[in-house]
Design an enzyme around this catalytic site. Structure first.
Site, PDB file in Angstrom:
ATOM      1  N   ARG A  12      -3.430 -12.836   2.082  1.00  0.00           N
ATOM      2  CA  ARG A  12      -4.516 -12.204   1.359  1.00  0.00           C
ATOM      3  C   ARG A  12      -4.836 -12.938   0.424  1.00  0.00           C
ATOM      4  O   ARG A  12      -3.953 -12.218  -0.757  1.00  0.00           O
ATOM      5  CB  ARG A  12      -4.546 -10.875   1.926  1.00  0.00           C
ATOM      6  N   HIS A  30     -10.268  -2.601  -1.285  1.00  0.00           N
ATOM      7  CA  HIS A  30     -10.649  -2.153  -0.301  1.00  0.00           C
ATOM      8  C   HIS A  30     -11.984  -1.457  -0.709  1.00  0.00           C
ATOM      9  O   HIS A  30     -11.058  -0.496  -1.189  1.00  0.00           O
ATOM     10  CB  HIS A  30     -10.307  -1.770   0.829  1.00  0.00           C
ATOM     11  N   TYR A  54       0.645  -1.067   0.006  1.00  0.00           N
ATOM     12  CA  TYR A  54      -0.133  -0.288  -0.213  1.00  0.00           C
ATOM     13  C   TYR A  54       0.492   1.256   0.463  1.00  0.00           C
ATOM     14  O   TYR A  54       2.031   1.110   0.380  1.00  0.00           O
ATOM     15  CB  TYR A  54      -1.155  -0.192   1.333  1.00  0.00           C
ATOM     16  N   HIS A  85      -7.978  -8.478  -3.167  1.00  0.00           N
ATOM     17  CA  HIS A  85      -9.107  -7.269  -3.138  1.00  0.00           C
ATOM     18  C   HIS A  85      -8.532  -6.201  -3.343  1.00  0.00           C
ATOM     19  O   HIS A  85      -7.538  -5.763  -3.648  1.00  0.00           O
ATOM     20  CB  HIS A  85      -9.442  -7.761  -1.784  1.00  0.00           C
ATOM     21  N   TYR A 106      -1.255 -10.888  -1.528  1.00  0.00           N
ATOM     22  CA  TYR A 106      -0.649  -9.845  -1.310  1.00  0.00           C
ATOM     23  C   TYR A 106       0.003 -10.530   0.725  1.00  0.00           C
ATOM     24  O   TYR A 106      -0.965 -10.617   0.835  1.00  0.00           O
ATOM     25  CB  TYR A 106      -0.294  -8.190  -1.227  1.00  0.00           C
TER      26      TYR A 106
HETATM   27  C1  BEZ Z   1      -5.709  -6.008   3.890  1.00  0.00           C
HETATM   28  O1  BEZ Z   1      -5.079  -4.172   3.932  1.00  0.00           O
HETATM   29  O2  BEZ Z   1      -6.111  -5.936   3.504  1.00  0.00           O
HETATM   30  C2  BEZ Z   1      -5.440  -6.331   5.737  1.00  0.00           C
HETATM   31  C3  BEZ Z   1      -3.673  -5.950   5.904  1.00  0.00           C
HETATM   32  C4  BEZ Z   1      -3.822  -6.539   6.926  1.00  0.00           C
HETATM   33  C5  BEZ Z   1      -4.796  -7.348   7.662  1.00  0.00           C
HETATM   34  C6  BEZ Z   1      -5.925  -6.859   7.843  1.00  0.00           C
HETATM   35  C7  BEZ Z   1      -5.993  -6.313   6.296  1.00  0.00           C
HETATM   36 FE    FE Z   2      -5.802  -5.548   1.437  1.00  0.00          FE
END
Ligand code: BEZ
Ligand code: FE
Length: 276
Positions: free
Chosen positions: A212, A217, A157, A215, A191
């Site tokens: 993860r 957000h 990010y 996605h 990522y």
């Molecule tokens: C996220 O940005 O998706 C995320 C990153 C770390 C922990 C939970 C969500």
């Molecule tokens: Fe994320």
């Protein structure tokens, strides 16, 4: 109260909270003590393990600063964040489900017109995102404020990039008269969550991976509707069934379709729940 032993200490501690004026705080503290003590009894916690736990929590706090929230990461990886989201976001049928907020939302992201490129220089393959913001009866929600943020192709990010002085791959749009929105960005890719701290140590010690699934957000707000904090996940991602933070819901998965020019298109309509 003296000579407390393993059979009497729990009630003695609970009794010490009896005078708490705030009824909810009293309930929380009483239950916390009951469950903590029950945990220690169940696993027959040793003194060395107690100290290791204290050292782990100390390191977790020491890892936190204005950009890094290791305690939220701990809550996320223990499923506590998703449990809390699930318990507090029971929406009417057909409304878009909520999922974890994550630590990378930033207040005051730049506003963009429809069609703008919110990537703003972030590395990644070109992608168009479009859809509508609707109410539960299918009515458009014009003026809904749509915040979007995502990681770049290197899994970072913008706030994780030292020295970057402007927003990348995040922005705010306003839904049009028919509830519609569209913007350009970069392809969402899987990522790993930050794993260079105590939470990463915990994941490695327990042979868990930090990944993860890909996605976007979203946070969507509009008067008369409940705020929605959610993701749109990319179909067929390797990590959809093993998200490090347990956030995947089937209804939030969409197809990123490759276009003839090599770019991608994802379409997703959000359905907001009416305000309670
Ligand atoms: C996220 O940005 O998706 C995320 C990153 C770390 C922990 C939970 C969500
Ligand atoms: Fe994320």
């Amino acid at each position: 109260m003296r000579n407390l032993n393993q059979d009497t200490i729990t009630q003695a501690v609970i009794a010490r909270f009896a005078g708490t004026p705030d009824a909810r705080l009293k309930e929380l503290m009483t239950s916390l003590v009951q469950h903590l003590h029950a945990f220690a009894r169940e696993v027959k916690l040793t003194e060395a393990e107690w100290l290791a736990g204290i050292q782990f929590l100390t390191a977790t706090g020491q890892k936190c600063d204005d950009k890094r929230q290791e305690f939220i990461l701990l809550s996320d990886t223990l499923g506590l964040s998703m449990l809390t989201v699930a318990m507090n976001n029971d929406k009417p049928a057909g409304c878009t489900e909520a999922t974890v907020f994550g630590p990378f939302h930033v207040e005051g992201a730049p506003h963009y017109e429809h069609g703008a490129d919110v990537a703003n220089g972030a590395v990644g393959e070109a992608c168009m995102v479009r859809g509508r913001v609707l109410g539960p009866k299918g009515e458009p929600v014009p003026g809904a404020v749509i915040e979007v943020w995502q990681a770049d192709a290197e899994g970072k990010y913008d706030v994780q990039r030292e020295g970057l002085d402007h927003a990348q791959a995040r922005g705010v749009l306003t839904a049009g008269a028919g509830g519609e929105y569209h913007f350009r960005s970069i392809l969402a890719e899987a990522y790993p969550i930050p794993d260079d701290g105590p939470v990463g140590d915990m994941l490695r010690a327990t042979r868990r991976h930090p990944w993860r699934p890909a996605h976007l957000h979203f946070m969507i707000t509009a008067p008369g509707y409940e705020s929605l904090i959610t993701h749109v996940f990319r179909d067929k991602d390797t990590y959809l069934d093993s998200d490090a933070v347990f956030g995947v819901r089937q209804s939030l998965i969409a197809d990123w379709v490759r276009q003839p020019d090599g770019s991608y298109l994802v379409e997703y309509d959000f359905v907001l729940a009416p305000a309670k």
